[in-house]
Design a protein around this motif. Sequence first.
Motif, PDB file in Angstrom:
ATOM      1  N   GLU A   1       0.821  -1.213   0.000  1.00 40.05           N
ATOM      2  CA  GLU A   1       0.000   0.000   0.000  1.00 40.05           C
ATOM      3  C   GLU A   1       0.853   1.261   0.000  1.00 40.05           C
ATOM      4  O   GLU A   1       0.429   2.292  -0.497  1.00 40.05           O
ATOM      5  CB  GLU A   1      -0.939   0.020   1.200  1.00 40.05           C
ATOM      6  CG  GLU A   1      -2.033  -1.015   1.114  1.00 40.05           C
ATOM      7  CD  GLU A   1      -3.054  -0.864   2.222  1.00 40.05           C
ATOM      8  OE1 GLU A   1      -2.737  -0.257   3.270  1.00 40.05           O
ATOM      9  OE2 GLU A   1      -4.168  -1.361   2.041  1.00 40.05           O
TER      10      GLU A   1
ATOM     11  N   GLU B   1      -2.609   1.621  -4.771  1.00 40.10           N
ATOM     12  CA  GLU B   1      -3.974   1.174  -4.541  1.00 40.10           C
ATOM     13  C   GLU B   1      -4.242   0.017  -5.489  1.00 40.10           C
ATOM     14  O   GLU B   1      -4.081   0.161  -6.710  1.00 40.10           O
ATOM     15  CB  GLU B   1      -4.960   2.321  -4.798  1.00 40.10           C
ATOM     16  CG  GLU B   1      -6.354   2.007  -4.317  1.00 40.10           C
ATOM     17  CD  GLU B   1      -7.257   3.227  -4.402  1.00 40.10           C
ATOM     18  OE1 GLU B   1      -8.223   3.165  -5.179  1.00 40.10           O
ATOM     19  OE2 GLU B   1      -6.986   4.216  -3.703  1.00 40.10           O
TER      20      GLU B   1
ATOM     21  N   THR C   1      -0.323   5.072  -7.263  1.00 34.01           N
ATOM     22  CA  THR C   1      -1.278   6.168  -7.424  1.00 34.01           C
ATOM     23  C   THR C   1      -0.673   7.544  -7.174  1.00 34.01           C
ATOM     24  O   THR C   1      -1.175   8.533  -7.682  1.00 34.01           O
ATOM     25  CB  THR C   1      -2.487   5.985  -6.486  1.00 34.01           C
ATOM     26  OG1 THR C   1      -2.025   5.915  -5.149  1.00 34.01           O
ATOM     27  CG2 THR C   1      -3.264   4.736  -6.836  1.00 34.01           C
TER      28      THR C   1
ATOM     29  N   LYS D   1      -7.206  11.915  -3.321  1.00 32.59           N
ATOM     30  CA  LYS D   1      -7.164  11.473  -4.721  1.00 32.59           C
ATOM     31  C   LYS D   1      -7.225  12.628  -5.720  1.00 32.59           C
ATOM     32  O   LYS D   1      -7.310  12.407  -6.913  1.00 32.59           O
ATOM     33  CB  LYS D   1      -8.312  10.496  -4.978  1.00 32.59           C
ATOM     34  CG  LYS D   1      -8.171   9.210  -4.196  1.00 32.59           C
ATOM     35  CD  LYS D   1      -9.267   8.232  -4.523  1.00 32.59           C
ATOM     36  CE  LYS D   1      -9.060   6.947  -3.744  1.00 32.59           C
ATOM     37  NZ  LYS D   1     -10.038   5.935  -4.090  1.00 32.59           N
TER      38      LYS D   1
END
Length: 184
Positions: A59, A90, A95, A167
């Motif tokens: 992660e 992710e 990411t 995000k």
Amino acid sequence: MNIILKHKTVYIVTLIAVTMFFSCDNRLSDVQKMGISENEPIGVAENLNLKQIDSGRVEAILISPKMLDYSNRAFAFNEFPEGINLELFEKGKKTATIIADYAMIYNKTNLIDLQGHVILATDTKDTLFAEQLFFDQSKQWVFTNRPVTFRTGLDKINGNGFDSDAKFEKAEVLEINGIITLDE
């Protein structure tokens, strides 16, 4: 007279023993703190390469030349005086990458303070450049009130502050003082 002297001696010895017994405090935490200054870190880690794994999937990967552990303080924190490089994943896909010259992680508040040439780049090529950036791990929120440059798509936005979810779906540059649209 001899019996009275014996009783006084026993009484005095008993009084001293009881006083010493109740004045001694056997706290393990106090004994453990002996010789450790609260201003000094309780631990130092060098050439750090930490991987956070959940259900067999990576992660996050945190790389730093040095970490100082101040968990011995009332308001515990970890300090990264020589900066960090953090990669977030992710579902096995990278990411975001975060780079900073200096960082502090506050254990009780789950707040990360990133300072000095902070760069946050996402997998969608959105990139934030800032002098200082905070990340609230509990709320998954990124924010600052310092000057920023945010590149998104063909736009380069300069402003004094930034507010976004982790995000960048709700990214907002505050106090915009310039937008430049780049040619492809």
